[in-house]
Design a protein around this motif. Sequence first.
Motif, PDB file in Angstrom:
ATOM      1  N   LYS A  19       0.827  -1.199   0.000  1.00 54.66           N
ATOM      2  CA  LYS A  19       0.000   0.000   0.000  1.00 54.66           C
ATOM      3  C   LYS A  19       0.864   1.253   0.000  1.00 54.66           C
ATOM      4  O   LYS A  19       1.740   1.423   0.833  1.00 54.66           O
ATOM      5  CB  LYS A  19      -0.913  -0.001   1.219  1.00 54.66           C
ATOM      6  N   ALA A  20       0.553   2.150  -0.935  1.00 53.93           N
ATOM      7  CA  ALA A  20       1.334   3.375  -1.050  1.00 53.93           C
ATOM      8  C   ALA A  20       1.245   4.221   0.203  1.00 53.93           C
ATOM      9  O   ALA A  20       2.200   4.910   0.567  1.00 53.93           O
ATOM     10  CB  ALA A  20       0.860   4.174  -2.262  1.00 53.93           C
ATOM     11  N   GLU A  21       0.059   4.145   0.914  1.00 51.26           N
ATOM     12  CA  GLU A  21      -0.062   4.967   2.122  1.00 51.26           C
ATOM     13  C   GLU A  21       0.883   4.514   3.224  1.00 51.26           C
ATOM     14  O   GLU A  21       1.363   5.334   4.019  1.00 51.26           O
ATOM     15  CB  GLU A  21      -1.511   4.974   2.636  1.00 51.26           C
ATOM     16  N   ASP A  22       1.153   3.218   3.281  1.00 50.02           N
ATOM     17  CA  ASP A  22       2.118   2.737   4.275  1.00 50.02           C
ATOM     18  C   ASP A  22       3.522   3.259   3.953  1.00 50.02           C
ATOM     19  O   ASP A  22       4.279   3.644   4.846  1.00 50.02           O
ATOM     20  CB  ASP A  22       2.125   1.207   4.308  1.00 50.02           C
ATOM     21  N   MET A  23       3.853   3.247   2.675  1.00 58.18           N
ATOM     22  CA  MET A  23       5.145   3.774   2.257  1.00 58.18           C
ATOM     23  C   MET A  23       5.224   5.272   2.561  1.00 58.18           C
ATOM     24  O   MET A  23       6.250   5.779   3.010  1.00 58.18           O
ATOM     25  CB  MET A  23       5.345   3.545   0.751  1.00 58.18           C
ATOM     26  N   ALA A  24       4.115   5.961   2.299  1.00 60.32           N
ATOM     27  CA  ALA A  24       4.084   7.397   2.557  1.00 60.32           C
ATOM     28  C   ALA A  24       4.294   7.701   4.027  1.00 60.32           C
ATOM     29  O   ALA A  24       4.991   8.654   4.398  1.00 60.32           O
ATOM     30  CB  ALA A  24       2.753   7.985   2.078  1.00 60.32           C
ATOM     31  N   ALA A  25       3.695   6.880   4.880  1.00 66.42           N
ATOM     32  CA  ALA A  25       3.867   7.082   6.315  1.00 66.42           C
ATOM     33  C   ALA A  25       5.324   6.899   6.713  1.00 66.42           C
ATOM     34  O   ALA A  25       5.864   7.640   7.548  1.00 66.42           O
ATOM     35  CB  ALA A  25       2.976   6.094   7.081  1.00 66.42           C
ATOM     36  N   ALA A  26       5.970   5.899   6.104  1.00 67.12           N
ATOM     37  CA  ALA A  26       7.391   5.676   6.395  1.00 67.12           C
ATOM     38  C   ALA A  26       8.227   6.874   5.949  1.00 67.12           C
ATOM     39  O   ALA A  26       9.146   7.313   6.645  1.00 67.12           O
ATOM     40  CB  ALA A  26       7.867   4.402   5.703  1.00 67.12           C
ATOM     41  N   LEU A  27       7.902   7.410   4.772  1.00 63.98           N
ATOM     42  CA  LEU A  27       8.643   8.566   4.268  1.00 63.98           C
ATOM     43  C   LEU A  27       8.425   9.799   5.137  1.00 63.98           C
ATOM     44  O   LEU A  27       9.345  10.596   5.353  1.00 63.98           O
ATOM     45  CB  LEU A  27       8.229   8.871   2.826  1.00 63.98           C
ATOM     46  N   ASP A  28       7.190   9.960   5.629  1.00 69.35           N
ATOM     47  CA  ASP A  28       6.892  11.113   6.480  1.00 69.35           C
ATOM     48  C   ASP A  28       7.801  11.170   7.702  1.00 69.35           C
ATOM     49  O   ASP A  28       8.126  12.253   8.201  1.00 69.35           O
ATOM     50  CB  ASP A  28       5.428  11.058   6.934  1.00 69.35           C
ATOM     51  N   ALA A  29       8.170   9.995   8.185  1.00 68.33           N
ATOM     52  CA  ALA A  29       9.038   9.957   9.362  1.00 68.33           C
ATOM     53  C   ALA A  29      10.464  10.391   9.041  1.00 68.33           C
ATOM     54  O   ALA A  29      11.200  10.836   9.924  1.00 68.33           O
ATOM     55  CB  ALA A  29       9.051   8.542   9.948  1.00 68.33           C
ATOM     56  N   LEU A  30      10.832  10.243   7.780  1.00 68.88           N
ATOM     57  CA  LEU A  30      12.219  10.500   7.399  1.00 68.88           C
ATOM     58  C   LEU A  30      12.430  11.865   6.748  1.00 68.88           C
ATOM     59  O   LEU A  30      13.529  12.417   6.783  1.00 68.88           O
ATOM     60  CB  LEU A  30      12.698   9.407   6.431  1.00 68.88           C
ATOM     61  N   LEU A  31      11.387  12.419   6.144  1.00 64.33           N
ATOM     62  CA  LEU A  31      11.546  13.664   5.382  1.00 64.33           C
ATOM     63  C   LEU A  31      11.995  14.879   6.187  1.00 64.33           C
ATOM     64  O   LEU A  31      12.797  15.674   5.689  1.00 64.33           O
ATOM     65  CB  LEU A  31      10.244  13.981   4.637  1.00 64.33           C
ATOM     66  N   PRO A  32      11.498  15.078   7.423  1.00 61.06           N
ATOM     67  CA  PRO A  32      11.907  16.296   8.143  1.00 61.06           C
ATOM     68  C   PRO A  32      13.420  16.448   8.265  1.00 61.06           C
ATOM     69  O   PRO A  32      13.976  17.497   7.943  1.00 61.06           O
ATOM     70  CB  PRO A  32      11.228  16.128   9.507  1.00 61.06           C
ATOM     71  N   ASP A  33      14.099  15.383   8.731  1.00 61.03           N
ATOM     72  CA  ASP A  33      15.560  15.469   8.865  1.00 61.03           C
ATOM     73  C   ASP A  33      16.243  15.485   7.502  1.00 61.03           C
ATOM     74  O   ASP A  33      17.290  16.111   7.327  1.00 61.03           O
ATOM     75  CB  ASP A  33      16.084  14.293   9.692  1.00 61.03           C
ATOM     76  N   MET A  34      15.670  14.807   6.519  1.00 62.59           N
ATOM     77  CA  MET A  34      16.279  14.771   5.197  1.00 62.59           C
ATOM     78  C   MET A  34      16.247  16.142   4.540  1.00 62.59           C
ATOM     79  O   MET A  34      17.110  16.478   3.726  1.00 62.59           O
ATOM     80  CB  MET A  34      15.560  13.757   4.307  1.00 62.59           C
ATOM     81  N   GLY A  35      15.258  16.949   4.894  1.00 64.02           N
ATOM     82  CA  GLY A  35      15.177  18.293   4.353  1.00 64.02           C
ATOM     83  C   GLY A  35      15.879  19.335   5.182  1.00 64.02           C
ATOM     84  O   GLY A  35      15.826  20.526   4.879  1.00 64.02           O
ATOM     85  N   SER A  36      16.575  18.887   6.238  1.00 61.14           N
ATOM     86  CA  SER A  36      17.256  19.817   7.134  1.00 61.14           C
ATOM     87  C   SER A  36      18.455  20.469   6.449  1.00 61.14           C
ATOM     88  O   SER A  36      19.075  19.899   5.545  1.00 61.14           O
ATOM     89  CB  SER A  36      17.711  19.077   8.392  1.00 61.14           C
ATOM     90  N   GLU A  37      18.781  21.674   6.913  1.00 57.72           N
ATOM     91  CA  GLU A  37      19.983  22.352   6.429  1.00 57.72           C
ATOM     92  C   GLU A  37      21.236  21.766   7.051  1.00 57.72           C
ATOM     93  O   GLU A  37      22.351  22.028   6.600  1.00 57.72           O
ATOM     94  CB  GLU A  37      19.902  23.854   6.742  1.00 57.72           C
ATOM     95  N   ASP A  38      21.064  20.990   8.095  1.00 60.65           N
ATOM     96  CA  ASP A  38      22.181  20.337   8.784  1.00 60.65           C
ATOM     97  C   ASP A  38      22.548  19.059   8.024  1.00 60.65           C
ATOM     98  O   ASP A  38      21.775  18.096   7.986  1.00 60.65           O
ATOM     99  CB  ASP A  38      21.779  20.002  10.226  1.00 60.65           C
ATOM    100  N   VAL A  39      23.716  19.050   7.412  1.00 64.65           N
ATOM    101  CA  VAL A  39      24.125  17.910   6.582  1.00 64.65           C
ATOM    102  C   VAL A  39      24.152  16.614   7.381  1.00 64.65           C
ATOM    103  O   VAL A  39      23.781  15.543   6.878  1.00 64.65           O
ATOM    104  CB  VAL A  39      25.506  18.179   5.947  1.00 64.65           C
ATOM    105  N   LYS A  40      24.581  16.681   8.617  1.00 62.71           N
ATOM    106  CA  LYS A  40      24.667  15.474   9.445  1.00 62.71           C
ATOM    107  C   LYS A  40      23.295  14.858   9.666  1.00 62.71           C
ATOM    108  O   LYS A  40      23.142  13.636   9.706  1.00 62.71           O
ATOM    109  CB  LYS A  40      25.331  15.795  10.782  1.00 62.71           C
ATOM    110  N   LYS A  41      22.273  15.707   9.813  1.00 61.46           N
ATOM    111  CA  LYS A  41      20.915  15.197  10.004  1.00 61.46           C
ATOM    112  C   LYS A  41      20.370  14.553   8.729  1.00 61.46           C
ATOM    113  O   LYS A  41      19.544  13.648   8.775  1.00 61.46           O
ATOM    114  CB  LYS A  41      19.989  16.332  10.442  1.00 61.46           C
ATOM    115  N   GLN A  42      20.838  15.017   7.587  1.00 62.19           N
ATOM    116  CA  GLN A  42      20.343  14.494   6.310  1.00 62.19           C
ATOM    117  C   GLN A  42      20.802  13.057   6.061  1.00 62.19           C
ATOM    118  O   GLN A  42      20.089  12.262   5.450  1.00 62.19           O
ATOM    119  CB  GLN A  42      20.860  15.359   5.153  1.00 62.19           C
ATOM    120  N   GLN A  43      21.993  12.724   6.535  1.00 60.38           N
ATOM    121  CA  GLN A  43      22.642  11.488   6.100  1.00 60.38           C
ATOM    122  C   GLN A  43      21.850  10.228   6.436  1.00 60.38           C
ATOM    123  O   GLN A  43      21.626   9.369   5.578  1.00 60.38           O
ATOM    124  CB  GLN A  43      24.048  11.412   6.698  1.00 60.38           C
TER     125      GLN A  43
END
Length: 688
Positions: A22-46
Motif C-alpha cells: 500500500k502506497a499509504e504505508d510507504m508514505a507514512a514511512a517517508l513522512d518519518a524521514l523527510l523532516p531530517d532529510m530536508g534539514s539544512e544540517d548535513v549530518k541530520k540528512q545522512q
Amino acid sequence: MRKLALVLLALSVLALGARSSKAEDMAAALDALLPDMGSEDVKKQQAPQQKIQQMAYNAGRPGADEERVALCKAMAAKIGEGTPVIARVWLLRQIEAIGRAEVVDAVAACLKDKDVLVKETARRCLQNNPTPEASKVLVAAMEGADTPAWKAALIDSLGYRKNAADAAVIIKQADNADDAVRSSAVAALANIGDKSALEAVAGAVGKGSEQAKRVETDSYLLLADRIAAAGDKATALGVYKKLIANTGHVKCASIIGLGKAGGIAELSAIFEAMEDKDVRVRGAGLEALCLIQGPEVVKAICDKVKTAPTDMKIMLLRALILKADAAALPTFVACAEDANEDVKIEALKGIGAVGDAGCVPLLVKVAVAGGKTQDAARLSLDLLKGKEVDAAMIAALGNADPKSAAELIRSLTARKAVTSTPALLKSLESADAGVRTEAWKGLGALADAPAVPQMVKLLSKADQDGERNEAIQAIVLACKRQQDADVRAQPVLDGVAGAQGPTKIALLNVLGRIGGNKSLEALRAAIKTEETQEAAVRAMSEWPDAAVADDLLGIAKGTGPEVRQILALRGYIKVIGLPSGRPAAESLKLYKTGLDTAKRLDEKKLVLSGLAEVKDYGAFQMVEPFLAEEATKEEAAQALVKIAEGVPANKSEEVRPALQKILETVKNRDAKNKAKEQLEKKFKAKAK
C-alpha cells in the motif's frame, strides 16, 4: 511518540522487505524521514537519505514489482513544492533508479519547477526512465522549452535514450539558429544512428562558432560510423570521402572510415595516407588497411610491399601480420632477407603468425646468427602452429650443428613438445656441452618419471658444474612427476650404487630434494662414510621437511671437520624453519638448540632470522638479549620488529622497551620504521 513510531515503521519496511504494497504505508514511512532529510544540517540528512536509498534498493529487487510501484508512488507524491528542495532532489534520484511509468506525470511536473536543481534532476530522472511515456514527456518539454539552454539539455536527454522514434522531432532542430540547440540536435541524431537523419546532420556541418563546427563534424562522422555498423557501408563511405579532405583528427577518422566501409577500390587512398608526413595520418592508414578484409586485399598489400619505401614496408608487413593470412607467407619469407633489420624483424614476426614446418630452417638460421633479429626469430619458432612443426624440429636435430641443435632444443622446450623427450635424451650424448645443457633444461620441463633411468645413466657426461646443476634440477623435476616418493627414488638409488666422484655427489643431492624413506636411508648411510659425508650433509640440507634435523644436529655437534659442522648446522637451521605446523614452543626449543650449538656469529644470525618467523612472545624473549650486542644488534632488531607483529596485546608492555631501543639505537631504516609503526599501533590509545 508518533515520530518514533513512524521511524520504526520505516525501519520495518527496510528490514522486512516492505511486505505491505500500500502506497499509504510507504508514505507514512517517508513522512518519518523527510523532516531530517530536508534539514539544512548535513549530518541530520545522512541517516534518512541512506534509509530511503536502501528502501529503493530493496524495492528494486527482481520479483518485487508491487513493492517497487508502491514505493515509487509514495516518493512521487512527495516531490512537489511542499517538500524541501534537498529532500525533493534526493527522492528524484531514488525514483531515477527504480521508477517506471507510474512516476512519469509527477516527475514531468518538476520539469517546470522554479528551482534549477529540482528541474535538472527531474530531467535526468526521465532521461533514465525506460518507458515510452518518459520519451513523450521529454519530447513535449523540448518542443515547449522556454530557453535555448533548456531545449538543448532536453535534446541531450533524448539523444542519450537512443530512441529511433524520437529522431523525427530532433531533426527539426538540426538547423536551429542557436549553436547550443543545433549542436545538441546533431550530436543526439548521431548517437541514435538513424540513417534518416543523415541529410539534416550534413546540412548543419560548418555552421556557427568554431566549437559548434567541431561538434557538427564529429557528429557527422559518428553517424557515418553508426550507419556503417548497421550494414549500410555504401552510405557511410560517401560521408568518409566527403570529409577526408579535412585535417587533424577528422582526416584520420575519415581514413579509418575507408577501412570500415570501403573495399579494394579504397586501397590507393589508404596507401597514400600511409606515406603522409603526419604520423597520425600514417597510423590511421595502417588501421584502415587492417580493417579491409578479403584475399584480393592481401594480394594487393603483398604487391605493394615489393615497391614500398622502408617505413611503409614495415607498416604493410604489420597489417599482413594482423590479417594472419597464409597467402602472405612468401612475402614474409622474402622480406626476411631484406637489407633493413627492422623490415626483417616484422617479416620474421609474420612467419611466426602464418608459417609452417617449412619455415623452421630459416628461423633457426636467423636465431643462431644472433643480433637484433634473434629474438624475433626465436619467438616465431616458438609460435609456429601445428604438430608437424614439432616433428620437423625433432627431425632436424639429428643432423644439426651444435648451435642449431641448441636452438631447436630451446624452442621445443618453449613449445612444450613432450614428444621430443626421446630426442632430448639422445642429445645428452652430444659431444657439445651447450647442446647437453639445453637438453637438460628441456628434460626438466618435459620429461616424466619413465625418462629418469636414462637421465641418471647419462648424468656422468655432465662434466662441468653449470651443466651438472642443470642435470640435477632436471632429474629432480622429472622424479617429482611420480607421486610415490620411494618409487621415484629407486632409479636414483640404483645410480648412486654404481656412481663415483661428482656423479655420485650429484645423485645424493637429487635424493635430498626428492625426499622419501628410501632416500633418507641412503643419505644416512652416506653420512657415515668419510668420502660422501659432506655431500650427504649438503643433500640433507635440501630436505623438504625437518625429518633430518637430528641427523644434521648430530654432525654439527660432532668432532668432524669444522666446515662439515658448519654445513650441518646451517642445514639444521634451514630445515627447522620450513613450514611444519608444530607448536611455537617446540620450534623455540629447536632454535634454542641451534643457538647453543652455534660457535660462529654467522650461524647465530641465521638463527635470529629463523626466529623472526616464530610469531610468539617466547621468540621475542630469545632474541631480545642479542639487541644489546653490537655484532648482532641489526639482525636482532629486524627479527624483533617482525616477531612483535604477532605478540598478543597483553604482552605489549613487555615488548615496548626493546622497540623503543630499536628506534633509538639501530641503523637499519626499515627496522626503525617498523618499530615506530608497532609502537604507534600498540600504544596509540594510551598516548591519547
